[in-house]
Design a protein around this motif. Structure first.
Motif, PDB file in Angstrom:
ATOM      1  N   ALA A   6      13.459 -23.323 -21.009  1.00 46.53           N
ATOM      2  CA  ALA A   6      11.722 -23.078 -22.158  1.00 46.53           C
ATOM      3  C   ALA A   6      11.398 -24.590 -22.186  1.00 46.53           C
ATOM      4  O   ALA A   6       9.846 -24.473 -22.291  1.00 46.53           O
ATOM      5  CB  ALA A   6      12.557 -22.638 -23.037  1.00 46.53           C
ATOM      6  N   PHE A   7      12.062 -25.421 -22.414  1.00 49.22           N
ATOM      7  CA  PHE A   7      11.647 -26.797 -22.943  1.00 49.22           C
ATOM      8  C   PHE A   7      11.024 -27.487 -21.819  1.00 49.22           C
ATOM      9  O   PHE A   7       9.566 -28.175 -21.897  1.00 49.22           O
ATOM     10  CB  PHE A   7      12.669 -27.417 -23.254  1.00 49.22           C
ATOM     11  N   ILE A   8      11.351 -26.919 -19.978  1.00 51.86           N
ATOM     12  CA  ILE A   8      10.751 -27.656 -19.077  1.00 51.86           C
ATOM     13  C   ILE A   8       9.440 -27.357 -19.100  1.00 51.86           C
ATOM     14  O   ILE A   8       8.151 -27.587 -18.837  1.00 51.86           O
ATOM     15  CB  ILE A   8      11.702 -27.944 -18.127  1.00 51.86           C
ATOM     16  N   ASN A   9       9.832 -25.540 -19.058  1.00 51.77           N
ATOM     17  CA  ASN A   9       8.484 -25.100 -18.720  1.00 51.77           C
ATOM     18  C   ASN A   9       6.952 -25.533 -19.896  1.00 51.77           C
ATOM     19  O   ASN A   9       6.141 -25.306 -19.348  1.00 51.77           O
ATOM     20  CB  ASN A   9       8.089 -23.319 -18.593  1.00 51.77           C
ATOM     21  N   ALA A  10       7.843 -25.567 -21.333  1.00 53.05           N
ATOM     22  CA  ALA A  10       7.128 -25.869 -22.575  1.00 53.05           C
ATOM     23  C   ALA A  10       6.067 -27.323 -22.799  1.00 53.05           C
ATOM     24  O   ALA A  10       4.721 -27.129 -22.495  1.00 53.05           O
ATOM     25  CB  ALA A  10       7.494 -25.929 -23.686  1.00 53.05           C
ATOM     26  N   GLY A  11       6.973 -28.095 -21.907  1.00 48.50           N
ATOM     27  CA  GLY A  11       6.960 -29.641 -21.621  1.00 48.50           C
ATOM     28  C   GLY A  11       5.222 -29.274 -20.425  1.00 48.50           C
ATOM     29  O   GLY A  11       4.192 -30.701 -20.658  1.00 48.50           O
ATOM     30  N   LEU A  12       6.091 -28.933 -19.307  1.00 50.91           N
ATOM     31  CA  LEU A  12       4.595 -28.991 -18.417  1.00 50.91           C
ATOM     32  C   LEU A  12       3.861 -28.378 -18.577  1.00 50.91           C
ATOM     33  O   LEU A  12       2.701 -28.751 -18.284  1.00 50.91           O
ATOM     34  CB  LEU A  12       5.740 -27.903 -16.885  1.00 50.91           C
ATOM     35  N   ASN A  13       3.093 -26.518 -19.558  1.00 49.06           N
ATOM     36  CA  ASN A  13       2.594 -26.574 -20.091  1.00 49.06           C
ATOM     37  C   ASN A  13       1.417 -27.830 -20.141  1.00 49.06           C
ATOM     38  O   ASN A  13      -0.056 -26.665 -20.113  1.00 49.06           O
ATOM     39  CB  ASN A  13       2.658 -25.204 -20.208  1.00 49.06           C
ATOM     40  N   GLU A  14       1.663 -28.056 -21.674  1.00 45.21           N
ATOM     41  CA  GLU A  14       1.626 -28.417 -21.636  1.00 45.21           C
ATOM     42  C   GLU A  14       0.291 -30.232 -20.678  1.00 45.21           C
ATOM     43  O   GLU A  14      -0.884 -29.751 -21.434  1.00 45.21           O
ATOM     44  CB  GLU A  14       2.198 -29.585 -22.530  1.00 45.21           C
TER      45      GLU A  14
END
Length: 125
Positions: free
Chosen positions: A15-23
């Motif tokens: 979830a955090f990898i996804n959120a970070g990459l989405n930035e």
């Protein structure tokens, strides 16, 4: 129990990898935000490096949390981000749907830290 823990910790990290990459890649649609949240993001955009920095921290913390050997460090890296997410949800949009997800992720983060408390003894002694 060990399988459930592994699944939850892995989903937390992803979830955090996804959120970070989405930035950086903006591949997830942005839901309609309350007016107060829009004001917060507008204020953050005044300093153009803040959101990319949070994205980098989320991605790195998520990557660290993905692997059992570095999971505790990942949780420590993500702790300030998670506190910010909770503060945002509780103060700006307490009735929003995001608060449940934020609390759930925070509980998993605390579980990771508690599960690895033996690794943290040196910090607090």
């Amino acid at each position: 129990m060990k399988i459930l823990k592994t699944i939850l910790f892995t989903l937390f990290a992803l979830a955090f990898i996804n959120a970070g990459l989405n930035e950086f890649f903006h591949y997830m649609p942005t839901p309609e935000l309350p007016e107060e949240t829009k004001k917060v993001f507008a204020a953050l955009m005044v300093v153009p490096w803040i959101l990319p920095l949070v994205g980098i921290i989320e991605a790195i913390g998520g990557l660290l949390a993905l692997f059992p050997k570095t999971r505790t460090l990942g949780a420590i890296v993500l702790l300030p981000v998670m506190v910010g997410i909770l503060a945002q949800n509780f103060t700006v949009d307490p009735a929003g749907a995001g608060i449940g997800i934020a609390v759930f992720l925070f509980i998993i983060l605390l579980w990771i830290l508690f599960d690895n408390k033996h690794k943290l003894k040196g910090i607090f002694s």
